[in-house]
Design a protein around this motif. Sequence first.
Motif, PDB file in Angstrom:
ATOM      1  N   ARG A  73       0.811  -1.223   0.000  1.00  0.00           N
ATOM      2  CA  ARG A  73       0.000   0.000   0.000  1.00  0.00           C
ATOM      3  C   ARG A  73       0.852   1.284   0.000  1.00  0.00           C
ATOM      4  NH1 ARG A  73      -2.724  -3.679   3.284  1.00  0.00           N
ATOM      5  NH2 ARG A  73      -1.683  -2.988   5.171  1.00  0.00           N
ATOM      6  N   PRO A  74       1.772   1.425  -0.955  1.00  0.00           N
ATOM      7  CA  PRO A  74       2.626   2.625  -0.969  1.00  0.00           C
ATOM      8  C   PRO A  74       1.855   3.915  -1.224  1.00  0.00           C
ATOM      9  CG  PRO A  74       2.942   1.356  -2.978  1.00  0.00           C
ATOM     10  CD  PRO A  74       2.110   0.505  -2.064  1.00  0.00           C
ATOM     11  N   VAL A  75       0.794   3.839  -2.026  1.00  0.00           N
ATOM     12  CA  VAL A  75       0.013   5.054  -2.301  1.00  0.00           C
ATOM     13  C   VAL A  75      -0.637   5.566  -1.023  1.00  0.00           C
ATOM     14  CG1 VAL A  75      -2.023   5.931  -3.504  1.00  0.00           C
ATOM     15  CG2 VAL A  75      -0.366   4.519  -4.736  1.00  0.00           C
ATOM     16  N   LEU A  76      -1.176   4.662  -0.222  1.00  0.00           N
ATOM     17  CA  LEU A  76      -1.795   5.058   1.042  1.00  0.00           C
ATOM     18  C   LEU A  76      -0.739   5.636   1.984  1.00  0.00           C
ATOM     19  CD1 LEU A  76      -4.453   5.088   2.633  1.00  0.00           C
ATOM     20  CD2 LEU A  76      -3.850   2.821   3.516  1.00  0.00           C
ATOM     21  N   ALA A  77       0.422   4.998   2.045  1.00  0.00           N
ATOM     22  CA  ALA A  77       1.492   5.493   2.913  1.00  0.00           C
ATOM     23  C   ALA A  77       1.956   6.879   2.467  1.00  0.00           C
ATOM     24  CB  ALA A  77       2.660   4.516   2.898  1.00  0.00           C
ATOM     25  N   PHE A  78       2.079   7.099   1.169  1.00  0.00           N
ATOM     26  CA  PHE A  78       2.482   8.401   0.640  1.00  0.00           C
ATOM     27  C   PHE A  78       1.450   9.462   0.984  1.00  0.00           C
ATOM     28  CE2 PHE A  78       2.149  11.261  -3.161  1.00  0.00           C
ATOM     29  CZ  PHE A  78       3.289  12.007  -2.913  1.00  0.00           C
ATOM     30  N   THR A  79       0.179   9.117   0.875  1.00  0.00           N
ATOM     31  CA  THR A  79      -0.885  10.068   1.195  1.00  0.00           C
ATOM     32  C   THR A  79      -0.821  10.486   2.657  1.00  0.00           C
ATOM     33  OG1 THR A  79      -2.290   9.022  -0.483  1.00  0.00           O
ATOM     34  CG2 THR A  79      -3.379  10.437   1.133  1.00  0.00           C
ATOM     35  N   VAL A  80      -0.598   9.533   3.554  1.00  0.00           N
ATOM     36  CA  VAL A  80      -0.487   9.847   4.979  1.00  0.00           C
ATOM     37  C   VAL A  80       0.747  10.710   5.237  1.00  0.00           C
ATOM     38  CG1 VAL A  80      -0.092   8.852   7.269  1.00  0.00           C
ATOM     39  CG2 VAL A  80      -1.761   7.815   5.733  1.00  0.00           C
ATOM     40  N   ALA A  81       1.847  10.422   4.547  1.00  0.00           N
ATOM     41  CA  ALA A  81       3.067  11.210   4.727  1.00  0.00           C
ATOM     42  C   ALA A  81       2.861  12.660   4.297  1.00  0.00           C
ATOM     43  CB  ALA A  81       4.215  10.580   3.936  1.00  0.00           C
ATOM     44  N   ILE A  82       2.186  12.862   3.172  1.00  0.00           N
ATOM     45  CA  ILE A  82       1.893  14.226   2.718  1.00  0.00           C
ATOM     46  C   ILE A  82       0.965  14.927   3.711  1.00  0.00           C
ATOM     47  CG2 ILE A  82       0.646  15.551   0.960  1.00  0.00           C
ATOM     48  CD1 ILE A  82       3.356  14.855  -0.007  1.00  0.00           C
ATOM     49  N   ALA A  83      -0.041  14.211   4.187  1.00  0.00           N
ATOM     50  CA  ALA A  83      -0.957  14.792   5.174  1.00  0.00           C
ATOM     51  C   ALA A  83      -0.199  15.206   6.432  1.00  0.00           C
ATOM     52  CB  ALA A  83      -2.058  13.794   5.512  1.00  0.00           C
ATOM     53  N   TYR A  84       0.749  14.381   6.836  1.00  0.00           N
ATOM     54  CA  TYR A  84       1.557  14.709   8.021  1.00  0.00           C
ATOM     55  C   TYR A  84       2.285  16.037   7.825  1.00  0.00           C
ATOM     56  CZ  TYR A  84       5.567  14.542  11.198  1.00  0.00           C
ATOM     57  OH  TYR A  84       6.525  14.863  12.118  1.00  0.00           O
ATOM     58  N   LEU A  85       2.901  16.244   6.673  1.00  0.00           N
ATOM     59  CA  LEU A  85       3.643  17.477   6.434  1.00  0.00           C
ATOM     60  C   LEU A  85       2.730  18.699   6.447  1.00  0.00           C
ATOM     61  CD1 LEU A  85       6.131  16.324   3.655  1.00  0.00           C
ATOM     62  CD2 LEU A  85       6.689  16.930   6.011  1.00  0.00           C
ATOM     63  N   TYR A  86       1.530  18.558   5.918  1.00  0.00           N
ATOM     64  CA  TYR A  86       0.605  19.691   5.870  1.00  0.00           C
ATOM     65  C   TYR A  86      -0.052  19.968   7.220  1.00  0.00           C
ATOM     66  CZ  TYR A  86       0.583  20.831   0.895  1.00  0.00           C
ATOM     67  OH  TYR A  86       0.933  21.270  -0.353  1.00  0.00           O
ATOM     68  N   LEU A  87      -0.303  18.927   7.979  1.00  0.00           N
ATOM     69  CA  LEU A  87      -1.085  19.080   9.204  1.00  0.00           C
ATOM     70  C   LEU A  87      -0.240  19.244  10.452  1.00  0.00           C
ATOM     71  CD1 LEU A  87      -3.858  16.403   8.533  1.00  0.00           C
ATOM     72  CD2 LEU A  87      -4.071  18.886   8.362  1.00  0.00           C
ATOM     73  N   VAL A  88       1.038  18.878  10.387  1.00  0.00           N
ATOM     74  CA  VAL A  88       1.897  18.951  11.569  1.00  0.00           C
ATOM     75  C   VAL A  88       2.986  19.984  11.302  1.00  0.00           C
ATOM     76  CG1 VAL A  88       3.342  17.674  13.171  1.00  0.00           C
ATOM     77  CG2 VAL A  88       1.415  16.536  12.063  1.00  0.00           C
ATOM     78  N   ALA A  89       2.702  21.220  11.647  1.00  0.00           N
ATOM     79  CA  ALA A  89       3.656  22.314  11.484  1.00  0.00           C
ATOM     80  C   ALA A  89       3.696  23.067  12.810  1.00  0.00           C
ATOM     81  CB  ALA A  89       3.259  23.203  10.310  1.00  0.00           C
ATOM     82  N   GLY A  90       3.440  24.338  12.786  1.00  0.00           N
ATOM     83  CA  GLY A  90       3.345  25.098  14.028  1.00  0.00           C
ATOM     84  C   GLY A  90       4.685  25.547  14.552  1.00  0.00           C
ATOM     85  N   GLY A  91       5.407  24.668  15.241  1.00  0.00           N
ATOM     86  CA  GLY A  91       6.678  25.037  15.842  1.00  0.00           C
ATOM     87  C   GLY A  91       7.731  25.373  14.807  1.00  0.00           C
ATOM     88  N   ASP A  92       8.767  26.082  15.264  1.00  0.00           N
ATOM     89  CA  ASP A  92       9.795  26.512  14.328  1.00  0.00           C
ATOM     90  C   ASP A  92      10.722  25.384  13.911  1.00  0.00           C
ATOM     91  OD1 ASP A  92      10.960  26.260  16.823  1.00  0.00           O
ATOM     92  OD2 ASP A  92      12.408  27.851  16.490  1.00  0.00           O
ATOM     93  N   ALA A  93      10.582  24.188  14.524  1.00  0.00           N
ATOM     94  CA  ALA A  93      11.458  23.074  14.166  1.00  0.00           C
ATOM     95  C   ALA A  93      10.695  21.875  13.626  1.00  0.00           C
ATOM     96  CB  ALA A  93      12.282  22.640  15.379  1.00  0.00           C
ATOM     97  N   ALA A  94       9.373  21.943  13.563  1.00  0.00           N
ATOM     98  CA  ALA A  94       8.597  20.832  13.016  1.00  0.00           C
ATOM     99  C   ALA A  94       8.921  20.662  11.537  1.00  0.00           C
ATOM    100  CB  ALA A  94       7.100  21.078  13.211  1.00  0.00           C
TER     101      ALA A  94
END
Length: 703
Positions: A302-323
């Motif tokens: 399921r690489p497509v699903l894993a890639f989708t979750v990875a992209i979502a992580y980058l977009y949704l987990v920011a905030g701090g100056d080191a994230a």
Amino acid sequence: MANVDSIAVAPADSDPTPGSEQAIRPADRRALASRVRALVADAPALLTDGAVMAFALFTVLYHAAFLGDLRPSVTFRIWLVACVLLAVVALVRRRRRSAAATAPATTAAGEGGEPAVERPAVDRRLLIGVLVAATVAAVSAGVAGTGVSLTWWIPAIAGLLAAVGGILLLRRAWLSGPVPTPAAPAPTAAQSTYALVISVLVGISSLFMARNTPDDVYYVGKSVWIAERDLIPLNDFLFSENVLPAMGSQPPIPSIEVFDGAFANVVGIHASSALWYVLLPIMAVLAALALWRLTHRWAPRRPVLAFTVAIAYLYLVAGGDAALGTFHLPRLHEGKGMFVSAVIPLMWLYLTEWFDNRSRRSLVLIVALSITAIGLTNTAAIILPMLVGAAGFAMLLVGRWKAAIVAAVAALAYPIGSLVVSRLLLGGMTAEGADDAFYNAASTYRRTLLFGVVGVISGLALWCGPLLARRRTPALLIAGSTLALSVMFVPGVLELISALSGISVVLWRVPWLLALPTLIGLLCTVRVPAPTPALRRAAAGGVAVLLVAAFALFATPMWSPKSWVEVHERPTWKLPQQRQKIAFWIKELDRPEGMLLAPKVIMRTTPIVTSEVRVVLPRDFYLVEYDLNSQFAKDRLLLAGFADGVSAPAPAELAPALDRLDVGTICVYKGNQYARDTAPQLGYQEFAARKAPGAMICFRRVA
């Protein structure tokens, strides 16, 4: 394209279409469609590998240009010609390989496409111990940052035990018998199409999100300076006209700013526009494709699903100056953002390919990527040795010492060599002028992998990643990186590295050696027990939904104001728009000779707009490079406080500082009444006013 021989001319009396003289046979149509599908499937690899080779070439040419004192525009034109020639050679070689290639052998596959191979016996007790230790480490590390009184020794020791147990488990499996290495499946046209579409959307989104960072005054300001003057500043360009010594923390090794400035000069557009409207979307596409390629190579299913979750992580987990999400789109235009977002996953990919097949092509790509890395940021000379060392140690455990040594030399020779040469010729790199705050292991984890629910998920990805990845090389490489980071998370280790090396400035970046977004994506590839394949797929989808929901609920998204990001309705420069307008307004004024004194935020914006307006204080953070106790620094801080309205120095203090710095123009906000009243007493005359918003009054020196 189809060969000419594949086009058949149909007889006139058999032409089914009136007026048509040619028809393509069904077999030829199928062959053409097959070629198109193969090209689409290979497109992510062609684009990313081509970009790596091209930028590595520019970096080498840029470094070589110092010998001939070439202007950046000349170097850029030479690079363009060389790229065209190399592209033609690569195309010819690819066509020859395609003509000689045979269809790959098919293997029986398990769920999700992983080749079915004989599984080595697993030490279940050790496996259970690793899982328990990993869970304890992840949960305790995530909780440790939420205010719960918990010593960091708990996640540190548990994580170290999980890492050691995991790498021993994988080593035992590797050496247990002659088990065939699972072949890495090639991406299908459908998978690559999905990755390309997502990557293009990521590139488009980069145009509308703006995060103003103080570092831009140096990185973008340098590109602007180069574009406007067609020169490379080997000395200081912010406080002086390439006269004062350059900052010791910024040796001129990276080539990314020179590339942007040279590109803007040759094309004839503003360097900031070239960076943010042209190059940034391209970099965003390449970074997303790099993430896709590593995820596809490492995911067992399921690489497509894993890639989708990875992209979502980058977009949704920011905030701090080191994230990591903060270093993706919001700071991708800075070399270090591209390094962590694209170079790190590609280096793990190329190392995986090298240790799997030890082909000359993989080695060439490793060398090219190492050159690209140092062309992006000096941090590469610190993080790459850690990454390659972790990979090499893992391979040494299974007897691949020759391949490990060759990979280490290929990946480190140019970055380390260029840094040594720079140190010998220019006096080298120091930590002064950079963020010299030291963060211990607990703080480093909280800043980069975060805390709370997201911190727990990051910990599970870190310590369970080796057990989730594709078997053999991917799993062992992840285990090596997990072990390396787990050792550095032990209290006292980072302090020891700092004391021995003096690089406390960047030690909080050590988690960058992980391909964390890919490891996050691998969490949804876990084989969930279910009676049928359909239920297993549904369960995997459920895990993915839970992960994305956790990111959405418990993290700060990239587009949030808490991430210091503004979302615009149209493509914009990555600057507060009012400051940008004020800087352009000042640029167009009929100003006398001399420096500009203005509020700090305007002086920090001005070098990004133009190098023609020299400012008193481009950024106070850099003054440490020139001794904070010197008159040089004291004058600038005194005048900046006066222009900001935070201090009211007497005219007797201001006049000598203004003379020493040769200030020709003073611009202050209308609300700064003290500065407005004092400027005429200092020999300055009002000559321009700007209406609200951002109302300002400007004074010029009276001759």
